[in-house]
Design a protein around this motif. Structure first.
Motif, PDB file in Angstrom:
ATOM      1  N   HIS A 198       0.830  -1.200   0.000  1.00 42.21           N
ATOM      2  CA  HIS A 198       0.000   0.000   0.000  1.00 42.21           C
ATOM      3  C   HIS A 198       0.867   1.253   0.000  1.00 42.21           C
ATOM      4  N   LEU A 227       1.261   4.108  -2.853  1.00 42.95           N
ATOM      5  CA  LEU A 227       1.022   5.521  -2.578  1.00 42.95           C
ATOM      6  C   LEU A 227       2.242   6.354  -2.932  1.00 42.95           C
ATOM      7  N   HIS A 268      -8.544   8.571   5.832  1.00 39.94           N
ATOM      8  CA  HIS A 268      -7.546   8.322   6.877  1.00 39.94           C
ATOM      9  C   HIS A 268      -6.309   9.175   6.701  1.00 39.94           C
ATOM     10  N   HIS A 300      -2.492   9.648   7.442  1.00 42.61           N
ATOM     11  CA  HIS A 300      -1.345   8.816   7.810  1.00 42.61           C
ATOM     12  C   HIS A 300      -0.655   9.404   9.047  1.00 42.61           C
ATOM     13  N   HIS A 319      -5.914  10.957   3.226  1.00 43.24           N
ATOM     14  CA  HIS A 319      -6.679  10.731   1.988  1.00 43.24           C
ATOM     15  C   HIS A 319      -7.811   9.746   2.192  1.00 43.24           C
ATOM     16  N   HIS A 365      -9.437   6.386   1.428  1.00 43.47           N
ATOM     17  CA  HIS A 365      -8.843   5.110   1.067  1.00 43.47           C
ATOM     18  C   HIS A 365      -9.608   4.356   0.005  1.00 43.47           C
TER      19      HIS A 365
HETATM   20 CU   LIG Z   1      -3.280   5.645   3.038  1.00 42.61          CU
END
Ligand SMILES: [Cu+2]
Length: 432
Positions: free
Chosen positions: A6, A10, A297, A299, A400, A402
């Protein structure tokens, strides 16, 4: 998907999108607050429209906003006073117990109305606000309407603190989507630095953020602009917004001059948690104004969910039942209050280095926010020809949606519901 996959994905997305970012990253640009504000608006964070008597004049107006891919979208939204179209509508901030009065002028070509989810005893022109039906019993509006060119006055007592929204109550499938919505913040009797009447909900007033998540089907807006009907069975959102902007415009300051009708940014700008010098958390007020649940969410930290829909998250004995969440699902017409801080848990530094060999710059792929070292407050020489927007060794973390198709805009990657959290090194620092 595994976390490392993930993150790698990203990272690739970020590198691709970074060229867009470099054009827009705020570098302390001049702000122009509208005339009707008492003082200059803060460059980041919640911007309140206030009035000592909680009395506001709004106009429902047509206008235009711009998307990060260059598209221009026809909107209906609310302006303060008799003009000043803005999207979303102004954030109305009032105190618990105040009687809120809103005079709405309708400068749209269709009847409209306002509803205030979560408020009770709402009056419209002195009579209770109520659903309207035609002669055959068919619902025509969730509240009394005001004809084009007319005005209507709503009032209610802001009886409990929290985050709320206001929106059109007439043909809301079209009108709310067209942009007729805004935020309502009710400050508790305990004080403006608290989310609720609970000392544990104290936050740093410099770190209060609006996160209004919405979406746009541009074909619906085009049909309305042309005076055509739109078949809602064809509805398909193509743009996904935070506070009425798409990324990277989300990072631009409040009232950025190049976004004249989209005044609200969503960059969070904070310092690391410190029990002595920075003990209070930030407060983010999330509001869903789209048609589905967005799994948002940020980070780099978890959030304590302390309120939903203007209700503190408490058990029957009044005990706090806060949830600590990484992904924060935000549903339509739902509000969520979240307290959070960023903690420098490991205190990595030149003298407490990360316990791996850091690859040389030539072996790294880094974005335009890399300061040259992984240490907060440190900068180092970058390879010749490298452009960096890092100012003082500050960190940037993405925040961002998800549902990754919703970080796109009509197929363009990374212009959707994306913003950043900026963490500056503790004061005193070299940051501008
Ligand atoms: Cu993320």
């Amino acid at each position: 998907m595994r976390l490392t996959n993930h993150l790698n994905q990203l990272r690739r997305v970020l590198v691709l999108g970074i060229a867009l970012v470099m054009m827009f990253i705020p570098m302390g640009g001049a702000l122009t607050a509208p005339d009707d504000h008492a003082g200059p608006a803060p460059s980041v964070g919640l911007v309140c429209e206030t009035d000592p008597n909680a009395t506001f004049t709004l106009s429902a107006l047509p206008g235009y906003i711009s998307m990060a891919d260059g598209n221009t979208i026809f909107m209906w939204s609310y302006g303060v006073g008799r003009d000043d179209f803005q999207f979303p509508g102004p954030v109305l901030c009032v105190n618990e117990g105040q009687t809120v009065t809103i005079v709405l002028h309708n400068d749209l070509p269709v009847p409209t109305s306002m509803v205030f989810p979560g408020q009770v005893g709402v009056m419209a022109n002195g009579v209770p606000s109520a659903a309207q039906f035609d002669g055959s019993g068919k619902l025509t509006s969730l509240a009394q309407t005001v004809a084009p060119g007319g005005s209507i006055t709503y009032s209610f007592v802001a009886s409990r603190p929290g985050t709320f929204l206001y929106q059109s109550g007439t043909n809301p499938g079209i009108q709310v989507q067209m942009g007729l919505h805004g935020a309502l913040v009710v400050r508790p009797a305990l004080g403006a630095n608290f989310a609720y009447n609970d000392p544990e909900t104290e936050f740093d007033p410099e770190d209060e953020y609006l996160m209004m998540l919405g979406e746009i089907d541009p074909l619906l807006h085009q049909a309305i602009e042309r005076g055509e009907t739109f078949d809602m069975r064809n509805y398909k959102a193509r743009y996904f917004l935070i506070n009425g902007r798409t990324f990277p415009d989300t990072l631009a300051p409040n009232y950025a001059s190049w976004l004249p009708t989209q005044p609200y940014g969503s960059l969070a700008h904070i310092y690391p948690y410190d029990p002595v010098t920075n003990p209070l958390p930030a407060l983010s007020r999330y509001i869903g104004v789209g048609t589905e649940i967005y799994p948002f969410h940020p980070h780099a930290f978890n959030s304590d969910i302390i309120g939903r829909d203007g209700f503190p998250v408490k058990g029957p004995g009044g005990e706090n039942l806060w949830e600590e969440k990484f992904s924060i699902p935000i549903g339509p017409v739902q509000t969520t209050d979240a307290l959070w801080s960023w903690r420098d848990t490991e205190n990595w530094s030149d003298t407490n280095p990360v316990p791996i060999d850091i690859p040389s710059d030539q072996n790294l792929t880094f974005g335009l926010f890399w300061g040259g070292t992984p240490y907060l407050g440190n900068t180092d020489t970058l390879p010749t020809g490298t452009t960096t927007f890092n100012q003082c060794g500050e960190f940037y973390h993405i925040a961002h949606n998800h549902a990754l198709q919703q970080i796109t805009g009509w197929g363009v990657v990374l212009i959707g519901q994306v913003t950043f959290t900026r963490i500056d090194p503790p004061l005193p620092n070299n940051c501008p």
